[in-house]
Design an enzyme around this catalytic site. Structure first.
Site, PDB file in Angstrom:
ATOM      1  N   HIS A 246       0.819  -1.228   0.000  1.00 54.37           N
ATOM      2  CA  HIS A 246       0.000   0.000   0.000  1.00 54.37           C
ATOM      3  C   HIS A 246       0.851   1.276   0.000  1.00 54.37           C
ATOM      4  O   HIS A 246       0.471   2.272  -0.582  1.00 54.37           O
ATOM      5  CB  HIS A 246      -0.994   0.007   1.166  1.00 54.37           C
ATOM      6  CG  HIS A 246      -0.380   0.168   2.525  1.00 54.37           C
ATOM      7  ND1 HIS A 246       0.070  -0.899   3.256  1.00 54.37           N
ATOM      8  CD2 HIS A 246      -0.142   1.264   3.281  1.00 54.37           C
ATOM      9  CE1 HIS A 246       0.562  -0.463   4.405  1.00 54.37           C
ATOM     10  NE2 HIS A 246       0.448   0.849   4.444  1.00 54.37           N
ATOM     11  N   LYS A 250       6.058   5.392  -1.342  1.00 53.60           N
ATOM     12  CA  LYS A 250       6.955   6.193  -0.512  1.00 53.60           C
ATOM     13  C   LYS A 250       8.392   6.121  -1.013  1.00 53.60           C
ATOM     14  O   LYS A 250       9.236   6.913  -0.597  1.00 53.60           O
ATOM     15  CB  LYS A 250       6.869   5.771   0.957  1.00 53.60           C
ATOM     16  CG  LYS A 250       5.573   6.240   1.624  1.00 53.60           C
ATOM     17  CD  LYS A 250       5.527   5.855   3.093  1.00 53.60           C
ATOM     18  CE  LYS A 250       4.223   6.323   3.738  1.00 53.60           C
ATOM     19  NZ  LYS A 250       4.074   5.795   5.103  1.00 53.60           N
ATOM     20  N   HIS A 275       2.406   9.924  -2.421  1.00 51.82           N
ATOM     21  CA  HIS A 275       2.826   8.516  -2.380  1.00 51.82           C
ATOM     22  C   HIS A 275       1.748   7.561  -2.873  1.00 51.82           C
ATOM     23  O   HIS A 275       2.052   6.508  -3.421  1.00 51.82           O
ATOM     24  CB  HIS A 275       3.351   8.121  -0.993  1.00 51.82           C
ATOM     25  CG  HIS A 275       2.274   7.823   0.018  1.00 51.82           C
ATOM     26  ND1 HIS A 275       1.641   8.796   0.742  1.00 51.82           N
ATOM     27  CD2 HIS A 275       1.732   6.650   0.437  1.00 51.82           C
ATOM     28  CE1 HIS A 275       0.753   8.238   1.556  1.00 51.82           C
ATOM     29  NE2 HIS A 275       0.797   6.929   1.383  1.00 51.82           N
ATOM     30  N   HIS A 301      -5.903   3.906  -0.395  1.00 54.10           N
ATOM     31  CA  HIS A 301      -5.876   3.646   1.041  1.00 54.10           C
ATOM     32  C   HIS A 301      -5.936   4.913   1.901  1.00 54.10           C
ATOM     33  O   HIS A 301      -6.107   4.815   3.120  1.00 54.10           O
ATOM     34  CB  HIS A 301      -4.687   2.763   1.438  1.00 54.10           C
ATOM     35  CG  HIS A 301      -3.349   3.434   1.419  1.00 54.10           C
ATOM     36  ND1 HIS A 301      -2.660   3.677   0.255  1.00 54.10           N
ATOM     37  CD2 HIS A 301      -2.570   3.901   2.414  1.00 54.10           C
ATOM     38  CE1 HIS A 301      -1.505   4.262   0.547  1.00 54.10           C
ATOM     39  NE2 HIS A 301      -1.426   4.415   1.853  1.00 54.10           N
ATOM     40  N   ASP A 330      -4.246   0.126   8.363  1.00 49.84           N
ATOM     41  CA  ASP A 330      -3.065   1.004   8.291  1.00 49.84           C
ATOM     42  C   ASP A 330      -3.080   2.045   9.405  1.00 49.84           C
ATOM     43  O   ASP A 330      -2.080   2.245  10.096  1.00 49.84           O
ATOM     44  CB  ASP A 330      -3.061   1.693   6.917  1.00 49.84           C
ATOM     45  CG  ASP A 330      -1.818   2.552   6.712  1.00 49.84           C
ATOM     46  OD1 ASP A 330      -0.733   2.151   7.175  1.00 49.84           O
ATOM     47  OD2 ASP A 330      -1.939   3.616   6.061  1.00 49.84           O
TER      48      ASP A 330
HETATM   49  P1  C2E Z   1       1.789   6.384   8.352  1.00 48.81           P
HETATM   50  O1  C2E Z   1       2.735   6.809   9.414  1.00 48.81           O
HETATM   51  O2  C2E Z   1       1.787   4.939   7.998  1.00 48.81           O
HETATM   52  O3  C2E Z   1       0.340   6.822   8.791  1.00 48.81           O
HETATM   53  C1  C2E Z   1      -0.782   6.352   8.092  1.00 48.81           C
HETATM   54  C2  C2E Z   1      -2.037   7.096   8.512  1.00 48.81           C
HETATM   55  O4  C2E Z   1      -2.308   6.858   9.891  1.00 48.81           O
HETATM   56  C3  C2E Z   1      -1.959   8.591   8.376  1.00 48.81           C
HETATM   57  O5  C2E Z   1      -2.196   8.983   7.064  1.00 48.81           O
HETATM   58  C4  C2E Z   1      -3.062   9.024   9.331  1.00 48.81           C
HETATM   59  O6  C2E Z   1      -4.322   8.868   8.709  1.00 48.81           O
HETATM   60  C5  C2E Z   1      -2.981   8.001  10.435  1.00 48.81           C
HETATM   61  N1  C2E Z   1      -2.184   8.508  11.559  1.00 48.81           N
HETATM   62  C6  C2E Z   1      -0.887   8.310  11.815  1.00 48.81           C
HETATM   63  N2  C2E Z   1      -0.522   8.919  12.959  1.00 48.81           N
HETATM   64  C7  C2E Z   1      -1.613   9.517  13.443  1.00 48.81           C
HETATM   65  C8  C2E Z   1      -1.898  10.305  14.624  1.00 48.81           C
HETATM   66  O7  C2E Z   1      -1.019  10.554  15.455  1.00 48.81           O
HETATM   67  N3  C2E Z   1      -3.174  10.752  14.796  1.00 48.81           N
HETATM   68  C9  C2E Z   1      -4.146  10.478  13.882  1.00 48.81           C
HETATM   69  N4  C2E Z   1      -5.372  10.937  14.108  1.00 48.81           N
HETATM   70  N5  C2E Z   1      -3.926   9.752  12.770  1.00 48.81           N
HETATM   71  C10 C2E Z   1      -2.667   9.283  12.552  1.00 48.81           C
HETATM   72  P2  C2E Z   1      -1.650  10.396   6.534  1.00 48.81           P
HETATM   73  O8  C2E Z   1      -1.875  11.448   7.556  1.00 48.81           O
HETATM   74  O9  C2E Z   1      -2.248  10.623   5.196  1.00 48.81           O
HETATM   75  O10 C2E Z   1      -0.119  10.205   6.429  1.00 48.81           O
HETATM   76  C11 C2E Z   1       0.463   9.389   5.411  1.00 48.81           C
HETATM   77  C12 C2E Z   1       1.888   9.183   5.680  1.00 48.81           C
HETATM   78  O11 C2E Z   1       2.567  10.463   5.696  1.00 48.81           O
HETATM   79  C13 C2E Z   1       2.209   8.585   7.048  1.00 48.81           C
HETATM   80  O12 C2E Z   1       2.080   7.165   7.007  1.00 48.81           O
HETATM   81  C14 C2E Z   1       3.636   9.070   7.247  1.00 48.81           C
HETATM   82  O13 C2E Z   1       4.564   8.290   6.505  1.00 48.81           O
HETATM   83  C15 C2E Z   1       3.608  10.445   6.643  1.00 48.81           C
HETATM   84  N6  C2E Z   1       3.337  11.462   7.681  1.00 48.81           N
HETATM   85  C16 C2E Z   1       2.151  11.903   8.118  1.00 48.81           C
HETATM   86  N7  C2E Z   1       2.300  12.868   9.051  1.00 48.81           N
HETATM   87  C17 C2E Z   1       3.625  13.021   9.218  1.00 48.81           C
HETATM   88  C18 C2E Z   1       4.444  13.890  10.039  1.00 48.81           C
HETATM   89  O14 C2E Z   1       3.955  14.684  10.834  1.00 48.81           O
HETATM   90  N8  C2E Z   1       5.798  13.781   9.921  1.00 48.81           N
HETATM   91  C19 C2E Z   1       6.378  12.907   9.068  1.00 48.81           C
HETATM   92  N9  C2E Z   1       7.752  12.845   9.001  1.00 48.81           N
HETATM   93  N10 C2E Z   1       5.652  12.088   8.255  1.00 48.81           N
HETATM   94  C20 C2E Z   1       4.298  12.150   8.339  1.00 48.81           C
HETATM   95 FE    FE Z   2      -0.021   5.523   2.959  1.00 48.48          FE
HETATM   96 FE    FE Z   3       1.030   2.893   5.884  1.00 44.91          FE
END
Ligand code: C2E
Ligand code: FE
Ligand code: FE
Ligand code: SIN
Ligand code: SIN
Length: 407
Positions: A246, A250, A275, A301, A330
């Site tokens: 998925h 990245k 991504h 996703h 996820d």
């Molecule tokens: P990921 O880390 O695998 O997170 C996948 C999804 O989990 C996120 O999609 C979000 O919907 C949810 N999620 C993750 N952490 C939290 C949280 O603390 N609170 C809530 N409410 N939801 C959370 P999203 O936001 O579209 O992010 C996609 C990807 O972008 C993330 O995959 C991560 O790789 C990156 N990302 C997102 N936010 C950050 C950030 O603040 N800093 C960094 N370095 N990367 C980020």
């Molecule tokens: Fe993703």
């Molecule tokens: Fe993921």
């Protein structure tokens, strides 16, 4: 017992039939069935060599099948291992790589190294008389196992196997050997495929700062929900194998953003969100169903049930099923895991966020299924737990034992 010309024709057909079977158990059963018919014998069984042991794999028996039926017979003669020595008949044949034709097992000369083990006969009242025991070899003449044919039958009477039986058995067992070898290659390629999917998905997403555990958990969670929704087992499997890719997109996101220890600014966020499209483009144009399913998962996703997700702002059932499933898996895993940009969250807090997102981010029915299966969810999480020593595999490149890696 069929006529000789007939046997030759039959052998050809058997060869073709054997080469078309991909599953090992199905293949072994077919070999036994054909052996019974070609040789006109009451029973047949197969041992395969595994790690220097002889493993009893399968049997068929006219007498036992008539007496107990197939299921009870198979349940009684379960798989077992024996050491590879010349003391047993199967072991003797495997080691010497040559056939044994024994007219009567009770008359084996005292000077022979092997002896007949009458345990099963005595326990169940069967009487084994004649045995024709063939080594099963691959094209390189390596012994893969042993085929035993039990009690030749002529005019309803048990008799010994003759020279013609030997000839047929010889061609037959070499066909069987090639087929068995091919099957194990096919199974190995299948496993290799799956293993590669997980390894490369991790490498692409985390540049080796992670284990495959996160990706495995997402796969198992997604399949768990599909299973609870009573999708057919083929669909559950497809989702299981499509889920790990998925976030493959990245690989197109720069390290400075992907590995940023803190929150992303709006510009970085915009790049990060690409991504899903990058992943779909990497996976498009495949003819393989599981890759096409992966493409849809990659693209969809991060869609949300209320239409506020990305990249297409799809709403409700317009979001593909597998996208909605993987979204739940996820996010739950992201919340309950440590990331470079955030700490791990306790389960209760994660579940609160999940519940609050019912019908906004997540498909309500799917979410209810997930939340109703927390015992299974916890089991998956414990089985594929992150351990600190698994992180940062590339940290000490240069100090590893290359001889160890060469093995
Ligand atoms: P990921 O880390 O695998 O997170 C996948 C999804 O989990 C996120 O999609 C979000 O919907 C949810 N999620 C993750 N952490 C939290 C949280 O603390 N609170 C809530 N409410 N939801 C959370 P999203 O936001 O579209 O992010 C996609 C990807 O972008 C993330 O995959 C991560 O790789 C990156 N990302 C997102 N936010 C950050 C950030 O603040 N800093 C960094 N370095 N990367 C980020
Ligand atoms: Fe993703
Ligand atoms: Fe993921
Ligand atoms: C595996 O090779 O890991 C199992 C394959 C499957 O059950 O589909
Ligand atoms: C597995 O448990 O290894 C996967 C089985 C499947 O294909 O669903």
């Amino acid at each position: 017992m069929i006529e000789k010309n007939e046997s030759v024709k039959r052998l050809l057909q058997v060869g073709i039939a054997l080469s078309s079977v991909e599953n090992l158990d199905t293949l072994l059963d077919l070999i036994l069935k054909e052996a019974q018919e070609l040789m006109g014998c009451d029973g047949a069984s197969i041992f395969l060599l595994e790690n220097d042991k002889l493993v009893f794999k399968a049997m068929r028996s006219g007498t036992y099948f008539k007496m107990w039926g197939e299921d009870k017979t198979r349940a009684t003669f379960k798989t077992f291992e024996m050491p590879l020595t010349k003391n047993s008949i199967a072991g003797y044949v495997a080691i010497t790589a040559s056939a044994l034709n024994i007219p009567d097992v009770s008359q084996i000369p005292a000077g022979e190294q092997y002896r007949y083990d009458p345990t099963f006969d005595e326990k169940y009242g069967y009487r084994t008389v004649s045995l024709l025991v063939m080594p099963i070899k691959n094209k390189k003449n390596q012994v893969l196992g042993v085929l035993e044919m039990i009690n030749a039958i002529e005019n309803d009477k048990v008799t010994k196997f003759n020279g013609e039986d030997m000839e047929i058995a010889e061609s037959f067992s070499s066909q069987a050997g090639v087929a068995i070898q091919n099957t194990s290659l096919t199974e190995q390629l299948r496993e290799a495929n799956f293993d590669t999917i997980f390894r490369l998905s991790v490498a692409a997403e985390y540049r080796d700062k992670e284990t495959s555990n996160h990706i495995k958990r997402v796969s198992y969670y997604a399949r768990l929900i599909a299973d609870k929704l009573r999708y057919c087992s083929e669909d559950c499997s497809l989702i299981f194998w499509a889920a790990p890719m998925h976030d493959i997109g990245k690989l197109g996101i720069p390290d400075a953003i992907l590995q940023k220890p803190g929150p992303l600014d709006p510009e970085e966020r915009k790049i990060m969100e690409k991504h899903s499209v990058i992943g779909a483009k990497v996976l498009k144009d495949s003819k393989v169903p599981v890759i096409l399913k992966s493409k849809v998962v990659a693209l969809a996703h991060h869609e949300k049930y209320d239409g506020t997700g990305y990249p297409m702002k799809l709403k409700g059932n317009a979001i593909p099923v597998e996208g909605r499933l993987v979204a739940i898996a996820d996010v739950f895993d992201a919340l309950t895991s440590k990331r470079v940009y955030k700490a791990q969250m306790p389960e209760e807090q994660a579940l609160k966020i999940m519940r609050e997102s019912r019908g906004t981010h997540f498909d309500p029915e799917m979410l209810d299924c997930f939340l109703g299966s927390m015992a299974d969810v916890r089991e998956i999480r414990d089985k594929f737990e992150d351990k600190p020593e698994d992180f940062d595999k590339l940290k000490d490149v240069g100090s590893e034992d290359l001889n160890e890696l060469l093995k």
